[in-house]
Design an enzyme around this catalytic site. Structure first.
Site, PDB file in Angstrom:
ATOM      1  N   LYS A   1       0.840  -1.183   0.000  1.00  0.00           N
ATOM      2  CA  LYS A   1       0.000   0.000   0.000  1.00  0.00           C
ATOM      3  C   LYS A   1       0.891   1.254   0.000  1.00  0.00           C
ATOM      4  CE  LYS A   1      -0.947   1.006   4.907  1.00  0.00           C
ATOM      5  NZ  LYS A   1      -0.759   2.450   4.925  1.00  0.00           N
TER       6      LYS A   1
ATOM      7  N   ASP B   1      -1.685  -6.325   3.015  1.00  0.00           N
ATOM      8  CA  ASP B   1      -2.033  -5.510   4.191  1.00  0.00           C
ATOM      9  C   ASP B   1      -1.591  -6.323   5.407  1.00  0.00           C
ATOM     10  OD1 ASP B   1      -3.180  -4.257   6.395  1.00  0.00           O
ATOM     11  OD2 ASP B   1      -4.996  -3.677   5.322  1.00  0.00           O
ATOM     12  N   HIS B   2      -0.514  -5.869   6.054  1.00  0.00           N
ATOM     13  CA  HIS B   2       0.087  -6.708   7.092  1.00  0.00           C
ATOM     14  C   HIS B   2      -0.858  -6.969   8.261  1.00  0.00           C
ATOM     15  CE1 HIS B   2       0.970  -2.725   8.876  1.00  0.00           C
ATOM     16  NE2 HIS B   2       0.979  -3.368  10.020  1.00  0.00           N
TER      17      HIS B   2
ATOM     18  N   HIS C   1      -6.477  -0.615   6.760  1.00  0.00           N
ATOM     19  CA  HIS C   1      -6.350  -1.469   7.939  1.00  0.00           C
ATOM     20  C   HIS C   1      -7.669  -1.623   8.688  1.00  0.00           C
ATOM     21  CE1 HIS C   1      -2.195  -1.546   7.096  1.00  0.00           C
ATOM     22  NE2 HIS C   1      -1.825  -0.496   7.773  1.00  0.00           N
TER      23      HIS C   1
END
Length: 484
Positions: free
Chosen positions: A148, A177-178, A240
């Site tokens: 991102k 997206d961690h 997130h």
């Protein structure tokens, strides 16, 4: 209990931006840890690619320093480290030109899974995809990992998806997206869909409201230039927090496979109502105790970019009609803490009388700094003297429930990179999902831009602007305390 580590197939991984901050802090140490765990074995090549002049030996030293400095490398076995470093190579590559591409193509093998990690600025995504195609590296075995931001609005997200789609099929694109790689986030799906206890109660009939908080103690730091062009809404909430909202609100997928899960997440985003102005609060932190204000840190004394945002969202479907979702995120708050709190309704009738007070069950999923799950239940307070009720937590920690070995679970990036090699897209965002999230977010951003509203100041070390507290107080509710 001892976890079972299943090795991945041999692969070649190219890290564009291989000398950058993300590679140094997360990618290289994470790969080393997976190697030590036995998940990476055999004839594997990890290739750093960047503009900086460096040879392979220099890159191996760079990686060694990064691993030793990280938590993953603390006390690392020297033999393991030396063996891992032999997998590393380095190529000087110009993303916007032709230099280095022939050398890179010569290192990558045609009989291996090939993954390309775009740990670079988004403006380079298109040129990299185009050159991979030109040099014969974009066949069916190829996978690309995209960091991102996935655009800064709906229009740029569509442009990015279009450029990537010119060279790669959607099944080859891994938008990372961690947050989705965190152990507790994945446990959220297990709790919901693996236990009969919760799913019948997971709806507006029993849930009063849901709070999602991602609080940071630090300021913008060295990201001032990027952050002042993005703000908390684009940097955190659009991706997130949106992903956490989707996992909480989604319907049970028919199967646990990538498209089934992502189909249900997309339905949640499309069911979100537009957010009216009175349900959004923006803030910007002041300086205090020798720490600079937001405007000083970004070098823009007239900045109107938010470092804090809170809002009330509503999902218009049968499951969640009437149940509000309160989302907040910000920098320079009192603690670093991220959690999801599912607040159940009060019992419809208390047999214990008014003196027993009001009590309710709360399921808390803690994401950072300490991952865990806690269920608040009401019991009788021990001792004589009548029926006094008290709320206590049933606290599930990985160390206690599964053993100390299981508490040392992989970092989010470790898990996600291994999923790329396996070809499992469940924890990655699909293009239409990204666009739907921007379509909802753009309306909120356009609203405050049209009104010309400045973010409200809030004190460093606080819980954000007072108006954010009032967002819930006027509904007869309260934010949970921000605490680690």
């Amino acid at each position: 209990m001892v976890s079972r580590v299943i090795p991945v197939d041999p692969f070649d991984l190219v890290i564009f931006g291989g000398t950058g901050d993300l590679a140094r802090r997360k990618i290289l140490p994470g790969l080393f840890r997976r190697y030590c765990a036995g998940q990476i074995e055999g004839d594997v090549r990890i290739i750093g690619a960047a503009r900086g002049e460096m040879d392979t030996e220099g890159y191996r030293q760079f990686a060694s320093d990064a691993i030793v400095a990280s938590d993953e490398g603390a006390g690392a076995n020297r033999g393991n480290l030396e063996a891992f470093l032999q997998m590393l190579h380095y190529v000087v590559v110009d993303a916007m030109g032709d230099d280095g591409w022939e050398e890179l193509a010569g290192i990558i093998r045609s009989d291996r899974i090939r993954a390309f990690y775009f740990s670079v600025a988004p403006r380079l995504f298109g040129p990299l995809a185009e050159r991979l195609h030109q040099h014969g590296l974009a066949d069916g075995q190829t996978r690309i990992v995209v960091e991102k931001p996935f655009g800064r609005d709906l229009a740029t997200a569509k442009d990015l998806n279009r450029v990537l789609a010119e060279h790669f099929d959607e099944s080859q694109i891994y938008r990372i997206d961690h947050y989705l790689g965190k152990e507790t986030v994945q446990n959220l799906m297990a709790i919901r869909f693996g236990n009969m206890l919760f799913e019948p109660l997971w709806n507006s009939q029993y849930v009063d409201h849901i709070q999602i908080t991602v609080a940071e103690e630090v300021g913008v730091g060295g990201r001032g230039d990027y952050y002042d062009r993005s703000g908390a809404m684009r940097d955190m909430l659009q991706n997130h927090l949106m992903q956490l909202l989707c996992l909480i609100a989604m319907e049970p997928p028919a199967k646990f496979n990538p498209d089934a899960v992502r189909d249900e997440k997309l339905k949640v985003i499309r069911a979100l109502d537009p957010v009216p102005p009175q349900d959004v609060v923006r803030g910007q932190y002041d300086g205090a105790d020798g720490r600079p204000s937001y405007r000083n840190q970004v070098g823009n004394r007239d900045s109107t970019t938010e470092s804090f945002v809170a809002l009330r969202a509503r999902v218009s479907n049968w499951r969640w009609a009437g149940t509000p979702f309160y989302l907040r995120t910000g920098k320079r708050l009192k603690e670093r803490a991220s959690e999801i709190a599912v607040v159940f309704k009060d019992a419809p009738h208390s047999i214990f009388g008014d003196e027993a007070g009001r009590h309710r069950n709360i399921l808390t999923i803690k994401l950072q700094p300490n991952e865990g799950i806690e269920l608040g239940v009401t019991i009788k307070e021990p001792g004589p003297g009548g029926m006094r009720l008290v709320d206590v937590p049933l606290d599930m920690t990985f160390a206690e429930a599964l053993g100390p070995e299981e508490a040392d679970f992989p970092d989010a990036y470790e898990r996600l990179i291994m999923d790329v090699i396996r070809g499992n897209q469940t924890l990655f965002m699909r293009g239409d999902e990204v666009e739907a999230a921007w379509a909802w977010t753009d309306g909120i951003i356009a609203g405050w831009e049209e009104r010309g509203e400045d973010p409200l100041p809030y004190s460093t070390g606080s819980s954000g602007p007072d108006d954010a507290l009032m967002l819930m107080h006027r509904d007869g509710r309260r934010w949970r305390e921000i605490k680690a």
